[in-house]
Design an enzyme around this catalytic site. Structure first.
Site, mmCIF file in Angstrom:
data_model
loop_
_atom_site.group_PDB
_atom_site.id
_atom_site.type_symbol
_atom_site.label_atom_id
_atom_site.label_comp_id
_atom_site.label_asym_id
_atom_site.label_seq_id
_atom_site.Cartn_x
_atom_site.Cartn_y
_atom_site.Cartn_z
ATOM 1 N N ASP A 29 0.852 -1.186 0.000
ATOM 2 C CA ASP A 29 0.000 0.000 0.000
ATOM 3 C C ASP A 29 0.895 1.245 0.000
ATOM 4 O OD1 ASP A 29 -3.220 0.510 0.895
ATOM 5 O OD2 ASP A 29 -1.830 2.199 1.108
ATOM 6 N N HIS A 99 -10.135 -5.096 -3.461
ATOM 7 C CA HIS A 99 -8.806 -5.303 -2.868
ATOM 8 C C HIS A 99 -8.946 -5.704 -1.416
ATOM 9 C CE1 HIS A 99 -9.908 -1.041 -2.568
ATOM 10 N NE2 HIS A 99 -9.248 -1.004 -1.418
ATOM 11 N N HIS A 101 -6.922 -5.592 2.029
ATOM 12 C CA HIS A 101 -5.782 -5.060 2.777
ATOM 13 C C HIS A 101 -5.288 -6.166 3.711
ATOM 14 C CE1 HIS A 101 -6.827 -0.652 2.168
ATOM 15 N NE2 HIS A 101 -8.006 -1.191 1.947
HETATM 16 P P1 AMP Z 1 -9.733 1.631 0.197
HETATM 17 O O1 AMP Z 1 -9.836 2.950 0.913
HETATM 18 O O2 AMP Z 1 -10.151 0.455 1.028
HETATM 19 O O3 AMP Z 1 -10.425 1.682 -1.154
HETATM 20 O O4 AMP Z 1 -8.203 1.396 -0.048
HETATM 21 C C1 AMP Z 1 -7.494 1.898 -1.125
HETATM 22 C C2 AMP Z 1 -6.048 1.763 -0.775
HETATM 23 O O5 AMP Z 1 -5.284 1.892 -1.948
HETATM 24 C C3 AMP Z 1 -5.552 2.840 0.216
HETATM 25 O O6 AMP Z 1 -5.026 2.195 1.368
HETATM 26 C C4 AMP Z 1 -4.477 3.566 -0.584
HETATM 27 O O7 AMP Z 1 -3.386 3.968 0.209
HETATM 28 C C5 AMP Z 1 -4.090 2.535 -1.626
HETATM 29 N N1 AMP Z 1 -3.550 3.056 -2.861
HETATM 30 C C6 AMP Z 1 -4.083 4.017 -3.650
HETATM 31 N N2 AMP Z 1 -3.308 4.224 -4.736
HETATM 32 C C7 AMP Z 1 -2.273 3.361 -4.642
HETATM 33 C C8 AMP Z 1 -1.136 3.087 -5.446
HETATM 34 N N3 AMP Z 1 -0.903 3.741 -6.585
HETATM 35 N N4 AMP Z 1 -0.273 2.135 -5.033
HETATM 36 C C9 AMP Z 1 -0.490 1.469 -3.874
HETATM 37 N N5 AMP Z 1 -1.546 1.671 -3.082
HETATM 38 C C10 AMP Z 1 -2.426 2.616 -3.448
#
Ligand code: AMP
Ligand code: ZN
Length: 113
Positions: A29, A99, A101
Site C-alpha cells: 500500500d 482489494h 488489505h
Molecule cells: P480503500 O480505501 O479500502 O479503497 O483502499 C485503497 C487503498 O489503496 C488505500 O489504502 C491507498 O493507500 C491505496 N492506494 C491508492 N493508490 C495506490 C497506489 N498507486 N499504489 C499502492 N496503493 C495505493
C-alpha cells in the site's frame, strides 16, 4: 474506464510488487497504516465485494490461499494480521477495484472505526 489498480496491473504506473501470477497481484500500500500493509487484488476488474459471484469464486479462494502462504513467510506477521476489505462509501472504499488489505506488524485495535 479509469481504474488505478488496473493501471498497476498493466504496469502503466509503478507499484512495489510482492507477488504476481496470472490471476492476482499483491503490492505494498502506498500509504501504509501498519509496518506491514499490502493489497491483494484480482487481475480481473471486480468493483467490490458486491460484484463477487460464483464466476469469481476461483480467484477469491486463490487470493486467500496466497495470503496464507505469503503471511507465513513474513516474520512480522507471525503473531497475527488482519484482512480488511472496504465496500462502498460507508466503509470508506476509495478505489473501486476489489482489494484485500493485509495489515500487521503491530497490535491492531478492535473494533475498527
Ligand atoms: P480503500 O480505501 O479500502 O479503497 O483502499 C485503497 C487503498 O489503496 C488505500 O489504502 C491507498 O493507500 C491505496 N492506494 C491508492 N493508490 C495506490 C497506489 N498507486 N499504489 C499502492 N496503493 C495505493
Ligand atoms: Zn480495475
Amino acid at each position: 474506464m479509469d481504474c488505478i489498480f488496473c493501471e498497476i496491473i498493466k504496469k502503466e504506473i509503478p507499484a512495489s510488487i510482492l507477488y504476481e501470477d496470472e490471476k492476482i497481484l499483491i503490492f505494498n500500500d502506498l500509504n501504509p497504516e501498519a509496518p506491514i500493509h499490502f493489497l491483494v487484488i484480482p487481475k480481473e476488474h471486480i468493483a467490490s465485494t458486491n460484484e463477487i459471484n460464483t464466476c469469481s469464486s476461483d480467484v477469491i479462494s486463490h487470493i486467500f490461499v496466497k495470503i496464507a502462504e505469503l503471511s507465513k513467510n513474513i516474520k512480522e506477521l507471525k503473531d497475527g494480521y488482519r484482512i480488511v476489505t472496504n465496500c462502498g462509501k460507508n466503509a470508506g472504499q476509495t478505489v473501486k477495484h476489489l482489494h484485500f488489505h493485509v495489515l500487521g506488524g503491530r497490535k491492531l485495535s478492535w473494533p475498527p472505526g
